[in-house]
Design a protein around this motif. Structure first.
Motif, short mmCIF file in Angstrom:
data_model
loop_
_atom_site.label_atom_id
_atom_site.label_comp_id
_atom_site.label_asym_id
_atom_site.label_seq_id
_atom_site.Cartn_x
_atom_site.Cartn_y
_atom_site.Cartn_z
N ALA A 179 0.83 -1.20 0.00
CA ALA A 179 0.00 0.00 0.00
C ALA A 179 0.87 1.26 0.00
CB ALA A 179 -0.92 0.01 1.21
N ASP A 180 0.45 2.24 -0.79
CA ASP A 180 1.13 3.53 -0.91
C ASP A 180 0.15 4.60 -0.44
OD1 ASP A 180 2.10 5.98 -1.77
OD2 ASP A 180 2.62 5.29 -3.79
N PRO A 181 0.30 5.12 0.79
CA PRO A 181 -0.67 6.08 1.31
C PRO A 181 -0.54 7.47 0.71
CG PRO A 181 1.10 5.75 2.89
CD PRO A 181 1.33 4.76 1.77
N ILE A 182 0.56 7.74 0.02
CA ILE A 182 0.74 9.06 -0.60
C ILE A 182 -0.07 9.16 -1.89
CG2 ILE A 182 2.41 10.72 -1.51
CD1 ILE A 182 2.62 10.10 1.52
N ARG A 183 0.09 8.19 -2.76
CA ARG A 183 -0.68 8.17 -4.01
C ARG A 183 -2.03 7.47 -3.85
NH1 ARG A 183 4.29 9.48 -4.94
NH2 ARG A 183 4.77 7.95 -3.34
N ARG A 184 -2.23 6.86 -2.67
CA ARG A 184 -3.48 6.18 -2.34
C ARG A 184 -3.79 5.06 -3.34
NH1 ARG A 184 -7.72 10.40 0.53
NH2 ARG A 184 -6.28 11.01 2.20
N VAL A 185 -2.81 4.19 -3.49
CA VAL A 185 -2.92 3.04 -4.38
C VAL A 185 -2.33 1.83 -3.68
CG1 VAL A 185 -2.78 4.50 -6.44
CG2 VAL A 185 -0.71 3.41 -5.54
N VAL A 186 -2.59 0.64 -4.23
CA VAL A 186 -1.99 -0.61 -3.77
C VAL A 186 -1.28 -1.25 -4.95
CG1 VAL A 186 -2.37 -2.87 -2.75
CG2 VAL A 186 -3.79 -0.93 -2.04
N GLY A 256 7.88 -10.78 -3.97
CA GLY A 256 7.63 -9.84 -2.89
C GLY A 256 7.55 -8.40 -3.34
N CYS A 257 6.91 -7.56 -2.52
CA CYS A 257 6.72 -6.15 -2.85
C CYS A 257 6.75 -5.34 -1.55
CB CYS A 257 5.38 -5.98 -3.55
SG CYS A 257 5.08 -4.37 -4.31
N HIS A 258 7.44 -4.20 -1.59
CA HIS A 258 7.58 -3.36 -0.40
C HIS A 258 7.58 -1.90 -0.80
CE1 HIS A 258 8.81 -1.98 3.55
NE2 HIS A 258 9.84 -1.34 3.01
N TYR A 259 6.79 -1.09 -0.08
CA TYR A 259 6.74 0.36 -0.32
C TYR A 259 7.31 1.11 0.87
CZ TYR A 259 5.12 5.13 -0.43
OH TYR A 259 5.11 6.51 -0.38
N ALA A 260 8.08 2.16 0.60
CA ALA A 260 8.52 3.10 1.64
C ALA A 260 8.98 4.38 0.96
CB ALA A 260 9.66 2.52 2.49
N ASN A 261 8.50 5.51 1.45
CA ASN A 261 9.04 6.82 1.09
C ASN A 261 9.17 7.05 -0.41
OD1 ASN A 261 9.64 6.15 3.84
ND2 ASN A 261 10.93 7.93 3.95
N ASP A 262 8.05 6.99 -1.10
CA ASP A 262 8.00 7.30 -2.53
C ASP A 262 8.77 6.32 -3.40
OD1 ASP A 262 6.31 9.57 -2.34
OD2 ASP A 262 8.02 10.78 -1.72
N THR A 263 9.02 5.13 -2.89
CA THR A 263 9.71 4.08 -3.64
C THR A 263 8.97 2.78 -3.43
OG1 THR A 263 11.79 5.18 -3.08
CG2 THR A 263 11.94 3.01 -4.09
N VAL A 264 8.86 1.98 -4.49
CA VAL A 264 8.35 0.63 -4.32
C VAL A 264 9.38 -0.33 -4.93
CG1 VAL A 264 6.92 0.62 -6.46
CG2 VAL A 264 6.38 -0.93 -4.57
N TRP A 265 9.68 -1.38 -4.18
CA TRP A 265 10.59 -2.43 -4.63
C TRP A 265 9.80 -3.71 -4.81
CZ3 TRP A 265 11.63 0.90 -0.60
CH2 TRP A 265 12.75 1.73 -0.73
N PHE A 266 10.18 -4.51 -5.80
CA PHE A 266 9.59 -5.84 -5.93
C PHE A 266 10.61 -6.78 -6.54
CE2 PHE A 266 8.51 -3.63 -9.84
CZ PHE A 266 8.61 -4.59 -10.84
N THR A 267 10.44 -8.07 -6.27
CA THR A 267 11.39 -9.08 -6.72
C THR A 267 10.80 -9.91 -7.85
OG1 THR A 267 10.62 -10.70 -5.09
CG2 THR A 267 12.39 -9.23 -4.40
N THR A 268 11.68 -10.43 -8.70
CA THR A 268 11.28 -11.35 -9.77
C THR A 268 12.18 -12.58 -9.70
OG1 THR A 268 12.62 -10.04 -11.33
CG2 THR A 268 10.25 -9.65 -11.32
N LYS A 269 11.57 -13.72 -9.43
CA LYS A 269 12.33 -14.93 -9.17
C LYS A 269 12.92 -15.55 -10.43
CE LYS A 269 8.31 -18.03 -9.39
NZ LYS A 269 7.42 -18.91 -8.59
N GLY A 270 12.28 -15.31 -11.59
CA GLY A 270 12.76 -15.95 -12.81
C GLY A 270 14.12 -15.46 -13.26
N ASP A 271 14.50 -14.24 -12.86
CA ASP A 271 15.80 -13.70 -13.24
C ASP A 271 16.58 -13.17 -12.03
OD1 ASP A 271 14.17 -11.51 -12.73
OD2 ASP A 271 14.06 -10.87 -14.82
#
Length: 386
Positions: A179-186, A256-271
């Motif tokens: 969840a991103d409370p700044i842009r109000r999106v998931v 996985g996916c993680h949001y903090a401070n105007d950044t979102v990180w996510f992982t891709t297992k295939g690569d």
């Protein structure tokens, strides 16, 4: 780009950010590189078979198929994604069960007092399929995601209440949510070899019953600009959501996916990559790629669930590899934080910090037995950077 430098830039324009080094312009650094960890070398395995840095300890808090100590609740099989919620002077840890509906798929919770002792445990979602990861919302619900074709997002209530399916968030092979409370999106990941990265824009923030599902559009490179486009049919039938928007960017096995401070990180297992999206500049780049670690060998392989500490470190759990949780620090260094020995048929899941940031929960999904009934959920305590 150094994450700490990036976050400082966002603070200049009015968003909360971690403190750190000065913004160095628009140059983009290489993905994270191998380096000694901030906590030092791993010690010999402890009684739980876990190798930790000096000063850290672990304990088992629950085992699949067994009564959680201090309660009458039997812990679920195949523990997967998780999150922590503040609960007065204590906290709650929520965990998914990545099994079929007939084998107990869904999610459970553990409640802890201020000293970390379990005081209650219960089921918060039942009858669902392959609930892999998910995400916590700012209004203290847990989004439990089904990793099956036409899977759903279920909004669950760790503090009490009946779980509800949220079909407006799309029917696809769901993995994680952030969840991103700044842009109000998931933000949402899709665990397919040609999966997409999505965001759900609720009609009303705090109410996920209605809204717009969008997909990320970008080029084929590993960095560049991106935009969002509306998915015409979130139901995904007969055309899968990932195939509905021309120019949407494919990602190889979203995890996985993680949001903090105007950044979102996510992982891709295939690569074996960790991606980083700058949500202010609308650009993306690699935060980690196991093929770009020099000198090798790459410490992090089998990327899966991801979480962040209050300090700004990312903690990435391995599905396979050496069964480790690795750290990516704000200055783009990657190292091993812990390793689980003699559980080679398992995977590490559900890393999550307590609100104070001084305890890390995670599970070994299949434990020493290699079976979904052998899952073990742990707590690590120590001098975490906060």
């Amino acid at each position: 780009m150094e994450r700490r430098s990036f976050l400082l830039r966002t603070s200049v324009i009015g968003a909360a950010a971690f403190s750190g080094s000065l913004w160095q312009g628009a140059a983009v650094a290489a993905p994270a590189q191998n380096a000694p960890g901030p906590y030092g070398a791993l010690q010999a395995p402890n009684a739980d078979g876990i190798r930790l840095p000096a000063g850290f300890t672990s304990r088992v808090v629950a085992r699949s198929g067994q009564i959680v100590p201090g309660t009458s609740y039997r812990w679920h099989n195949a523990p997967d994604g998780g999150a922590c919620f503040a609960d007065g002077t204590g906290w709650i840890y929520v965990s998914n069960s990545e099994t079929s509906s007939s084998s107990g798929g869904g999610a459970s919770m553990l409640r802890f007092d201020a000293s970390g002792v379990v005081t209650a445990a219960s089921r918060i979602l039942s009858g669902t399929n392959n609930n892999c990861a998910g995400g916590k919302t700012p209004w203290n619900t847990w989004l439990s995601c089904e990793e099956v074709d036409n899977g759903r997002v279920w909004e669950t209530y760790p503090f009490g209440g009946t779980a509800v399916a949220r079909p407006a968030m799309g029917r696809f092979n769901h993995e994680a949510a952030a969840a991103d409370p700044i842009r109000r999106v998931v933000y949402l990941t899709e665990d397919k070899s040609d999966g997409r990265f999505y965001r759900f824009v609720p009609t009303t923030w705090g109410d996920l019953s209605a809204g717009t599902l969008q997909v990320l559009k970008a080029g084929t490179a590993t960095s560049g600009a991106f935009t969002w486009a509306t998915v015409p049919d979130p139901d995904g039938s007969p055309t899968p959501t990932r195939s509905q928007v021309s120019g949407s960017k494919a990602f190889n096995g979203g995890e996985g996916c993680h949001y903090a401070n105007d950044t979102v990180w996510f992982t891709t297992k295939g690569d074996n990559r960790v991606w980083q999206l700058d949500l202010v500049a609308n650009t993306y780049e690699l935060a980690y790629d196991d093929n770009l670690v020099n000198p090798g060998p790459a410490p992090l392989t089998g990327v899966d669930n991801v979480t962040g500490s209050t300090f700004g470190d990312l903690y990435v759990a391995e599905d396979g590899g050496n069964l480790e949780i690795c750290m990516i620090t704000p200055d783009d260094k990657v190292s091993v934080f812990l390793r689980v020995d003699n559980q080679g048929s398992s995977e590490i899941t559900g890393p999550a910090f307590t609100p104070a940031g001084n305890r890390l929960y995670f599970s070994s999904q299949r434990g020493t037995s290699g079976s979904s009934s052998g899952g073990i959920t742990y707590c690590v305590t120590g001098p975490f950077r906060t």
